[in-house]
Design a protein around this motif. Structure first.
Motif, PDB file in Angstrom:
ATOM      1  N   VAL A 103       0.852  -1.195   0.000  1.00 50.91           N
ATOM      2  CA  VAL A 103       0.000   0.000   0.000  1.00 50.91           C
ATOM      3  C   VAL A 103       0.886   1.242   0.000  1.00 50.91           C
ATOM      4  O   VAL A 103       1.810   1.349   0.810  1.00 50.91           O
ATOM      5  N   SER A 104       0.565   2.269  -0.900  1.00 53.29           N
ATOM      6  CA  SER A 104       1.353   3.496  -1.011  1.00 53.29           C
ATOM      7  C   SER A 104       0.613   4.630  -0.325  1.00 53.29           C
ATOM      8  O   SER A 104      -0.491   4.993  -0.734  1.00 53.29           O
TER       9      SER A 104
ATOM     10  N   ASP B 168      -4.699  11.732  -0.231  1.00 55.58           N
ATOM     11  CA  ASP B 168      -5.740  12.747  -0.437  1.00 55.58           C
ATOM     12  C   ASP B 168      -7.139  12.182  -0.198  1.00 55.58           C
ATOM     13  O   ASP B 168      -7.994  12.842   0.419  1.00 55.58           O
ATOM     14  N   ALA B 169      -7.375  10.984  -0.703  1.00 52.05           N
ATOM     15  CA  ALA B 169      -8.703  10.372  -0.509  1.00 52.05           C
ATOM     16  C   ALA B 169      -8.986  10.101   0.970  1.00 52.05           C
ATOM     17  O   ALA B 169     -10.107  10.311   1.451  1.00 52.05           O
ATOM     18  N   GLU B 170      -7.973   9.669   1.693  1.00 51.04           N
ATOM     19  CA  GLU B 170      -8.176   9.414   3.114  1.00 51.04           C
ATOM     20  C   GLU B 170      -8.469  10.693   3.878  1.00 51.04           C
ATOM     21  O   GLU B 170      -9.319  10.719   4.772  1.00 51.04           O
TER      22      GLU B 170
ATOM     23  N   ARG C 269      -0.396   7.576  -2.627  1.00 56.23           N
ATOM     24  CA  ARG C 269      -1.465   7.322  -3.595  1.00 56.23           C
ATOM     25  C   ARG C 269      -2.853   7.520  -2.982  1.00 56.23           C
ATOM     26  O   ARG C 269      -3.761   8.037  -3.647  1.00 56.23           O
ATOM     27  N   PHE C 270      -3.004   7.122  -1.740  1.00 58.50           N
ATOM     28  CA  PHE C 270      -4.334   7.187  -1.130  1.00 58.50           C
ATOM     29  C   PHE C 270      -4.432   8.261  -0.051  1.00 58.50           C
ATOM     30  O   PHE C 270      -5.440   8.366   0.622  1.00 58.50           O
TER      31      PHE C 270
END
Length: 925
Positions: A411-412, A418-420, A415-416
């Motif tokens: 898991v990067s 902003d969504a979190e 990458r996630f």
């Protein structure tokens, strides 16, 4: 293939060590001997020069060197002399309570603290149970001191041998005899305690003691006799002056001695003592087990081989004493045919019984091994499995952690991220809105609760008004008759006024109290004994036959005046029929007996209502309908079964929540005098009001004054006849207190209950129509009117009711909605305008003549003027002590204001009971 269990039975005696290893045979009746050992000590353990610990340790090491014990159970024996055995016959008891009963018996039978002993028990009956009960069960109770158990285990602990079973040697002998020496034993389901099989007496002689075991296969009894083989040796040593070892040799080989007869003569006292002890023990056994017969005996132990001993005992005991030549159910040629085994066969009975218990073929299964040792071994046996389970679980967790770590590494965060963060912001916004919503909902609920409290009391505020209306309607409604017959003002004498007032069908309520109770059951338990179910009457009073002579006012109220006499309850005071009682609810005395059987009484929260009042309906013509019975026939009956017009609808007392009305501690009828509000005193010659000339009040028959000659003395009760006092009316008054439970029900609750009852009735009847809510015999109320209720019976002596005048309530008919029925005024209650004060010097309590203002010329203070002339002055101490009801305002009435015309006393209305408006009376239809 399941593992076959084997067991070593080891007996450490004072002369030798015996051991036998068994395994189960092909059938339950057979066992196989795999190995045995017999190790004789260099000297007896009881000899003064012997070292028992060293000798036993040496023998055990020799045993271990020749035999393998690992993987086999180990059962050892303890001498019967060190143990305690009790046999107790229990009464019938539940099987579930048997352990508690046995523990109680153990405390009684074992003379030591139970914490310092190891004790066990076992039932000795084959059956004896029925429906979960034991019938005449006999139990065997066995105990060993803990230090004796530790002493028996210590030699094995020193060599690392774990012992699994510890058994008393007499019980091991019992296991052997039952398994191998009783071939004709019936099966357990055919055992009859009343007709038991014959018993066998086993005599097992050791070095220092002898075990006597008597058993029929299902019951066992044992005793240790302190006589053994060493006693014969000591007798020889003493009598023949030999060393112990030489005497032991001569005992085994008496023919080698120069005088064999002297040998037997030296041992004869020991023979006789042993026989005496055995006979005494058997006699005691026969006294406690009368139904069991001893038919034969068995001789065990090498000392029983002593020449002539068995024959001597057999002759003295009276039954054959057999020696053991072989074991019937023991297989294994290598052991059975061994010369050493055959030579010492009778010594192997104990180890035979021990090994039988170890392989599960024994009847007696008690194990004297301490519980803490058994628990420690169980935990130790489970430790490898627990360790294996913990290792497996740890390995699984490690594998799971490794797998999750590998997934996490893929898991990067870039990458996630902003969504979190956006999801977190949305989640925070949702939580904020939820918090605001909860705050708004709380405020809304608060306002709603306030509104509900404001609007919800519309029905609740009517509850007390409905209760007061029901009580008012429950009172007997006085129906005024023709003026010439029932108008008090039309009567010219006090006797006629008394008759008119005592015939009035009315009850006066003086107070109403209420108390809130969370548990009405408490009130019912205290006061329920006063309750009388509907239809139950008071016991019929007995008339007195005592003579009544003398003045009528001072004589007893016997059959000449009242058909029920003085014993019916007329009294000069308000004493209780039940004597003095301590206060309870609202200050009233508790009931002297329990509530009626079959009446459940109220439950839950509610009110206790207390009514106090009185009535004068106690005339002679009323019969039994007077006193307490009149209250029961009218007010209590109406509160129990009546119907009331509430808001234009008929409602029963039960629907209103009125329950269990009861008369509390009813008293007796008493005579009182009340002022006549219509009395006009005569005028004296001087023009002032006073008593009639030549008259003076007499105290004859007044309660509290001495009785006249001819009265009945104790128990005499004054009547209302006799000498009268002008200005007063003598009446018979009954005071009462009523309590009842009230659990208020609003109108909507009543309607809901009626609707539910109608639906249930319709379902039971199979129809769909609504049930009528108005009771039968009652018409529906017309517009602006009131329904007609069931007719009210006319009390005895009152005559037929006449046509009522307008505005007068009728029996059985309630007034229109909104108009409460008026309560008839009580007799003797003074009018609203009080009479003037008496002039000084007149008889206290007698008002002056009508029309006088109370200010007149007073006569001589020392005399009282009457029609017959001056009278002596009245002594205040001689005034009547009967209760006199005073006027509400004895002061002189104020003149009417505003030019009003004063009302003559004859046209004034008497006031009603306390707290009520005046009702219709004479001159006020």
């Amino acid at each position: 293939m399941p593992k076959v269990e084997t067991c070593w039975g080891i007996d450490i005696g004072n002369a030798s060590l015996k051991a036998l290893r068994l395994r189960p045979g092909e059938s339950p009746q057979l066992v196989v001997a795999e190995a045995f050992d017999y190790i004789e000590y260099p000297m007896l353990l009881t000899q003064p020069s012997a070292d028992p610990a060293s000798l036993v340790d040496t023998a055990l090491r020799q045993f271990l060197s020749r035999n393998e014990v690992r993987g086999h159970k180990i059962a050892i024996s303890v001498s019967g002399a060190t143990g305690l055995a009790r046999f107790i016959k229990l009464p019938p008891v539940e099987l579930s309570k048997l352990p508690d009963v046995v523990r109680y018996e153990a405390k009684q039978q074992i003379p030591y603290d139970l914490n310092n002993v190891v004790w066990r028990y076992q039932r000795l009956d084959a059956g004896g149970g029925e429906s979960g009960f034991t019938l005449g069960t006999t139990i065997g109770l066995f105990a060993l001191k803990r230090e004796q158990v530790e002493a028996a285990l210590q030699p094995f602990r020193n060599l690392g041998i774990e012992v699994d079973i510890i058994q008393l040697s007499p019980l091991a002998i019992f296991n052997y005899v039952r398994f191998d020496a009783m071939p004709d034993l019936p099966p357990p389901d055919e055992y009859d305690p009343d007709n038991p099989p014959p018993a066998v007496a086993v005599i097992s002689m050791g070095t220092d003691s002898t075990d006597l075991v008597i058993t029929n296969g299902y019951r066992v009894w044992q005793r240790n006799i302190p006589i053994g083989g060493s006693h014969f040796t000591k007798a020889l040593s003493k009598e023949l002056k030999l060393t112990f070892s030489k005497a032991e040799h001569i005992k085994k080989n008496p023919t080698t001695y120069s005088d064999p007869k002297a040998v037997f003569q030296a041992m004869r006292p020991v023979f006789a003592e042993l026989l005496s002890e055995i006979q005494r023990s058997i006699s005691y056994y026969n006294s406690i087990e009368r139904s069991i017969e001893i038919t034969r005996g068995l001789a065990l132990g090498n000392p029983m081989k002593l020449q002539g001993l068995r024959a001597y005992l057999e002759k003295g005991l009276g039954f054959p004493l057999e020696s053991v030549e072989h074991f019937e159910h023991l297989m294994g040629p290598d052991v059975v045919q061994s010369p050493v085994f055959r030579e010492n066969l009778s010594c192997f009975a104990i180890v035979y019984g021990l090994a039988l218990q170890g392989i599960g073929r024994a009847y007696m299964e008690i194990n004297m091994l301490p519980d803490e040792i058994v628990k420690d071994r169980f935990i130790r046996a489970k430790k490898p499995w627990a360790l294996a389970a913990a290792t497996t679980l740890l390995f699984g967790c490690a594998v799971s952690f490794a797998a999750q770590s590998m997934a996490l590494s893929t898991v990067s965060p870039e990458r996630f991220g902003d969504a979190e963060r956006a999801a977190t912001q949305v989640l925070n916004t949702v939580k904020q809105y939820q918090s605001e919503l909860a705050s708004v909902e709380a405020e809304f609920d608060k306002i709603k609760t306030i509104g509900s409290n404001i609007t919800g009391s519309v029905e609740g505020r009517l509850l007390w008004l409905e209760l007061l209306t029901a009580i008012n309607q429950a009172l007997p409604q006085f129906e005024r008759k023709a003026a010439e017959t029932l108008d008090v003002s039309s009567a010219g004498d006090a006797k006629k006024q008394q008759e008119i007032l005592e015939r009035r069908d009315e009850i006066h309520i003086t107070s109403l109290e209420a108390v809130r109770m969370e548990q009405l059951e408490t009130w019912w338990q205290q006061m329920g004994g006063w309750y009388r179910p509907p239809g139950e009457k008071e016991p019929e009073p007995q008339a007195t036959t005592a003579p009544t002579t003398g003045s009528a006012m001072g004589s007893a109220a016997g059959s000449a005046t009242s058909p029920y006499g003085a014993s019916y309850g007329m009294s000069s005071g308000p004493e209780s029929l039940y004597g003095g009682l301590s206060g309870a609810v609202l200050g009233d005395p508790p009931a002297p007996n329990q509530p009626p059987a079959g009446v459940t009484g109220p439950s839950g929260p509610g009110y206790v209502i207390r009514l106090t009042g009185y009535h004068f309906h106690n005339s002679d013509v009323a019969g039994t309908n007077q006193g307490a019975q009149y209250v029961r026939n009218t007010l209590i009956k109406k509160l129990e079964e009546g119907q009331f017009l509430i808001n234009g609808k008929w409602v029963t007392a039960k629907e209103l929540g009125i329950m269990y009305p009861m008369l509390i501690n009813p008293g007796r009828i008493r005579v009182v005098r009340i002022r006549d509000p219509l009395y006009t005193p005569p005028t004296t010659p001087t023009g002032t009001p006073g008593l009639p000339l030549g008259t003076a009040p007499t105290l004859t028959g007044i309660p509290g004054s001495p009785l006249q000659p001819g009265a009945t003395g104790v128990g005499a009760t004054p009547t209302t006849t006799g000498d009268a006092i002008p200005g007063f009316i003598t009446l018979r008054r009954f005071d009462f207190t009523i309590q009842f439970a009230w659990q208020p029900k609003t109108e909507s609750e009543r309607e809901e209950a009626r609707k539910k009852a109608a639906e249930e009735a319709a379902q039971q009847a199979g129809g769909t129509g609504e049930a009528q809510t108005i009771p039968s015999g009652t018409a529906q109320p017309a517009a602006g009117g009131a329904p007609t209720g069931p007719a009210t019976p006319v009390p005895p002596g009152t005559g037929a009711p006449s046509t009522p005048t307008p505005g007068t309530p009728q029996p059985g008919v309630s007034p229109p909605q909104g108009i409460a029925p008026a309560v008839a005024p009580g007799p003797g209650v003074p009018p609203t305008v009080a009479p003037p004060q008496p002039a000084p010097g007149n008889l206290p309590g007698v008002p002056p003549a009508g029309g006088a203002s109370g200010a007149g010329v007073a006569p001589n203070p020392g005399t009282t003027v009457g029609p017959a002339g001056p009278q002596p002055p009245v002594d205040p101490a001689s005034l009547p002590d009967a209760p006199i009801l005073p006027s509400e305002n004895p002061a002189t009435p104020a003149p009417p204001s505003g030019g009003q015309t004063p009302v003559p006393p004859a046209q004034q209305l008497p006031a009603g009971p306390a707290g009520q408006a005046p009702g219709p009376g004479p001159g006020n239809p």
